[in-house]
Write a protein that holds these residues in place. Structure first.
Motif, PDB file in Angstrom:
ATOM      1  N   ALA A 229       0.827  -1.204   0.000  1.00  0.00           N
ATOM      2  CA  ALA A 229       0.000   0.000   0.000  1.00  0.00           C
ATOM      3  C   ALA A 229       0.864   1.258   0.000  1.00  0.00           C
ATOM      4  O   ALA A 229       0.535   2.251  -0.660  1.00  0.00           O
ATOM      5  CB  ALA A 229      -0.930  -0.015   1.216  1.00  0.00           C
ATOM      6  N   LEU A 232       2.122   1.836  -3.525  1.00  0.00           N
ATOM      7  CA  LEU A 232       1.062   2.378  -4.375  1.00  0.00           C
ATOM      8  C   LEU A 232       0.802   3.845  -4.042  1.00  0.00           C
ATOM      9  O   LEU A 232       0.575   4.671  -4.938  1.00  0.00           O
ATOM     10  CB  LEU A 232      -0.219   1.562  -4.192  1.00  0.00           C
ATOM     11  CG  LEU A 232      -0.187   0.129  -4.745  1.00  0.00           C
ATOM     12  CD1 LEU A 232      -1.467  -0.599  -4.393  1.00  0.00           C
ATOM     13  CD2 LEU A 232       0.007   0.147  -6.259  1.00  0.00           C
ATOM     14  N   GLU A 237      -1.306   6.490  -6.186  1.00  0.00           N
ATOM     15  CA  GLU A 237      -2.618   5.878  -5.971  1.00  0.00           C
ATOM     16  C   GLU A 237      -3.123   6.293  -4.590  1.00  0.00           C
ATOM     17  O   GLU A 237      -3.016   5.561  -3.609  1.00  0.00           O
ATOM     18  CB  GLU A 237      -2.510   4.347  -6.076  1.00  0.00           C
ATOM     19  CG  GLU A 237      -2.089   3.845  -7.436  1.00  0.00           C
ATOM     20  CD  GLU A 237      -3.182   4.062  -8.479  1.00  0.00           C
ATOM     21  OE1 GLU A 237      -4.357   4.185  -8.092  1.00  0.00           O
ATOM     22  OE2 GLU A 237      -2.856   4.115  -9.681  1.00  0.00           O
ATOM     23  N   THR A 240      -5.548   4.236  -2.121  1.00  0.00           N
ATOM     24  CA  THR A 240      -5.117   2.966  -1.548  1.00  0.00           C
ATOM     25  C   THR A 240      -5.445   2.908  -0.059  1.00  0.00           C
ATOM     26  O   THR A 240      -5.167   3.853   0.688  1.00  0.00           O
ATOM     27  CB  THR A 240      -3.597   2.791  -1.738  1.00  0.00           C
ATOM     28  OG1 THR A 240      -3.288   2.871  -3.130  1.00  0.00           O
ATOM     29  CG2 THR A 240      -3.128   1.459  -1.188  1.00  0.00           C
TER      30      THR A 240
END
Length: 501
Positions: A229, A232, A237, A240
């Motif tokens: 995570a 990401l 992102e 996430t």
């Protein structure tokens, strides 16, 4: 010396867990082994002493207070059996053999054949009886000692024979009896215990490895999820999140991560909205200013033409208005160009051009042909947007002429994949603190240039034009003085979505 490579978390947890289990198993198994060994030897020792004492009691009353060697042999034989043989002492005399003459057909008593005299009679080697044991027994005490005789363990027990008088008092008879009992059966039992202890330790180690693997898998699963995570999130992102399981410390870490990611997403979205609003505002203002500026430019042209016929204060004012109008028009045009880059609508109009001829046209159009040295090998072509490359070169050469020192040079080089245009002056160069900010928007190298004719956007636009082609623009100071700007462009058409085509 190179540092040792760091072990991963899984390896460290497994090693620590396995080491703890092994240490615990070794400690427990070792303690049990030592206690069992001592118990076996103590039980054997007590049984041997008791058996010896019982057999010696059957000799009373003694036949003679001064036995000869034969009688000493009978005393020794009385305490011997299949696993025990003895020797008796009295005032320098000692027996040679332990048991009495063997019965026909009966198995030979005593230890293995290597401990027997010819004929099968066991004989105790007097050298295994230590002087310290002799002194203790001569003092009237029962004593024992474990020794190794002919590569086998033996228990040596010594006891004096006491005579009980009619008044119940005891006195020493001067006879000492020493028996040797083989400890080979006990040694085999102890060796078996050691083997079982090693097997238990090996099984415990295997169990520890399996248990550690299961334990670390449960611990590392959320850690790996957290790492994935985080990667990401670092890649942009921002939505996430991590699934929260349970209520332990790892669950608290997951909740903290989710809260942090949510706050980061909110702040980034807010900053993006503010940045978009600012860009839209600049673009809108720039476009709104173009029409009045066009009118001002027309008026400024008229004033500039009439400035020579106006009185001096009015003529100077007219020229100033014309100059500032042109500067404002250039700034607005630069802002519009920047807004196109920011909004992603800037596009290339590519043509296969002769790079050397393009450089000469740029210098010729601005009257710089005589002021700039050139090294332009012929035959170098590339798919370029001539207008945008002209903007880049004009900015670089113009800055070198205004802020550097002559000679200013432009040198072209090429390989099968890229071309490179190097613009250099021979002035003092750029300060090291300035180099990282040269291509920043509205950046000027010093306070003295804060009100110069430039807008502070020229180099930023030049770099954006280079990147739009799939190339780049860099700056460095030459070793022998002067700033060197290097424009690198691909020799194949660039696809903005995926690289050169």
């Amino acid at each position: 010396m190179a540092p040792w490579p760091s072990l991963g978390l899984r390896a460290r947890l497994s090693s620590a867990f396995a080491l703890l289990c092994v240490v615990t198993t070794v400690a427990v198994a070792g303690g049990i082994y030592v206690q069992a060994r001592n118990a076996i030897l103590q039980r054997t020792q007590d049984a041997a002493v008791q058996a010896m004492t019982s057999r010696l009691q059957a000799l009373y009353p003694l036949r003679s207070p001064a036995p000869d060697r034969a009688e000493l042999g009978g005393i020794a034989g009385a305490v011997s059996d299949g696993n025990v043989f003895a020797v008796a002492f009295h005032r320098g005399e000692h027996s040679l053999a332990g048991p009495p003459p063997e019965r026909p057909g009966a198995p030979a008593p005593g230890p293995p054949p290597e401990h027997r005299r010819p004929g099968g009679v066991p004989v105790l080697d007097l050298g295994v009886i230590s002087p310290q044991l002799r002194r203790t027994v001569a003092g009237g005490d029962v004593a024992w000692q474990r020794v190794v005789w002919q590569d086998a363990p033996f228990l040596i027990i010594g006891t004096p024979l006491l005579i009980t008088e009619r008044d119940r008092t005891t006195r020493s008879s001067g006879i000492e009896v020493y028996v040797a009992r083989s400890l080979l059966p006990e040694q085999r039992s102890i060796d078996g215990l050691a083997v079982h202890a090693w097997l238990t330790g090996g099984a415990a180690l295997a169990f520890a490895v399996v248990l550690a693997s299961l334990a670390t898998r449960g611990v590392l699963r959320p850690v790996r999820e957290l790492g994935r995570a985080a990667r990401l999130l670092g890649e942009g992102e921002l939505r996430t999140r991590i699934a929260v399981r349970g209520s332990d410390e790892l669950a608290d870490v997951a909740r903290t991560f989710n809260t942090t990611a949510a706050e980061l997403e909110r702040h980034v979205e807010q900053l993006r909205r503010m940045e978009a609003d600012a860009r839209r505002f600049v673009a809108d203002v720039s476009h709104e200013l173009r029409t009045p500026l066009a009118a001002l430019a027309a008026v400024a042209d008229v004033l500039d033409e009439e400035a020579a016929r106006l009185p001096e204060p009015a003529g100077r004012a007219a020229r100033l208005v014309s100059q500032e109008t042109l500067s404002l028009t250039a700034l607005v045009n630069d802002l519009i160009e920047i807004s196109r880059f920011d909004s992603g609508v800037a596009a290339l109009a590519l043509n296969e051009v002769d790079v050397a001829e393009l450089v000469r046209a740029t210098l010729r159009a601005r009257g710089w042909s005589e002021a700039v040295r050139t090294e332009l090998p012929p035959g170098v072509t590339a798919p370029l947007d001539p207008r945008r490359v002209d903007v880049i070169l004009a900015n670089l050469v113009g800055n070198a002429l205004r802020h550097g020192e002559p000679p200013v040079s432009v040198r072209l080089s090429a390989d099968p994949h890229r071309i490179a245009l190097e613009v250099r002056d021979h002035g003092p160069g750029l300060d090291e603190t300035v180099l990282p900010h040269v291509f920043d928007r509205f950046y000027k190298a010093g306070a003295a240039r804060a009100r110069s004719e430039g807008s502070g956007l020229g180099l930023a636009i030049a770099r954006e034009n280079a990147r739009l082609h799939g190339g780049d623009l860099t700056v460095a100071n030459a070793v022998d003085g002067g700033a060197v700007f290097t424009l690198r462009l691909p020799r194949r058409a660039h696809d903005p979505g995926g690289g050169p085509e």
